[in-house]
Each structure stands twice: as C-alpha cells, then as structure tokens.
Scaffold this motif. Structure first.
Motif: not given
Length: 145
Positions: A112-123
């Motif tokens: 759909c082209g919606a922006p995806m939230p930025v998820v920080k990796p666990v490391s």
C-alpha cells in the motif's frame, strides 16, 4: 439336461443375491456418509455456540466455563507468540495500514506504500544501554541520618 437347468437356476440366484448384497452395502455406505455429515454439522454448530458464548460472556462467564475460557485465552496467546516467532524467522513485519507482510528493513509497505515504523534491532538497544553512564553509589545523593 436337468443338471444344467438346476445349475443355471443356482447361478441366477447367486447372481441376484450378489446384486442384492451389493445394493445393501451401497445403501449402508450412503446412510453412514449421511450420518457422518450430520454429525459434522452438529459439531460445527456446537463450535459456533461456544465461540458465540465466549464472545458475549468473555468477562462474565459462569464458573463452570472458567477453565475452558482460560484455556482458550492461553491458546490464543500461544498462537500469537508462535506467529510472531514465524515473522521473526521470515524477517518480516506486518503493515499497520493494510496488514501485508513487509521485509523488516523496508521503509515503505510494498502493498500500500504506507511508511513502515523504524524498529531498532535488539543489538542496537543493548549497545545503547551499555553506552549510557551507569549511576553508581557515589552519584546518588547522600541521605542525612
């Protein structure tokens, strides 16, 4: 000749008996199938009754149903965890707007082209915690007795 006439009658009777037995077996199989279909329909209706009951009385169910409702919630939580583990293994997340699976590092949903939230990796979050200054006993204010 009487022997052959007698043999012919016996063969004819045996054939008719075999046809009758075949018809009986077919009728029994058809009726057993109909019974099975009706039993499945009953089970399906019981399932729907149970789902409807839980939906309507989730918080205020009768004591007799408490164990079963709790077991349902426990299983639902396990399913949710298993699905999350599958997404982690596949390296995907779910678009909040359309529900499509999107690669974890994608900036936008491919559906759909919606922006995806930025998820920080666990490391990264672990590294940030290590970099933050730790408060020691010396840093804490002294309390007067």
């Amino acid at each position: 000749m009487a022997f052959f006439d007698d043999l012919g009658k016996k063969l004819s009777q045996a054939g008719q008996s075999a046809v009758q037995k075949t018809k009986e077996v077919a009728d029994i199989a058809r009726l057993n199938s109909a019974i099975y279909d009706e039993e499945k329909r009953i089970d399906s209706n019981y399932l729907e009754i149970g789902k409807l009951y839980v939906a309507l009385h989730d918080a205020e169910h009768e004591a007799d149903f408490g164990r079963l409702v709790s077991a349902i919630h426990e299983s639902e939580n396990k399913i949710r965890d298993y699905k999350h583990q599958i997404k982690d293994i596949k390296g995907v997340s779910v678009c909040e707007k359309c529900g499509a699976e999107v690669a974890v590092n994608s900036a936008f949903c491919s559906a759909c082209g919606a922006p995806m939230p930025v998820v920080k990796p666990v490391s990264e979050t672990a590294e940030e915690a290590e970099e933050a200054p730790a408060q020691t006993a010396e840093d804490e204010p002294q309390q007067e007795p």
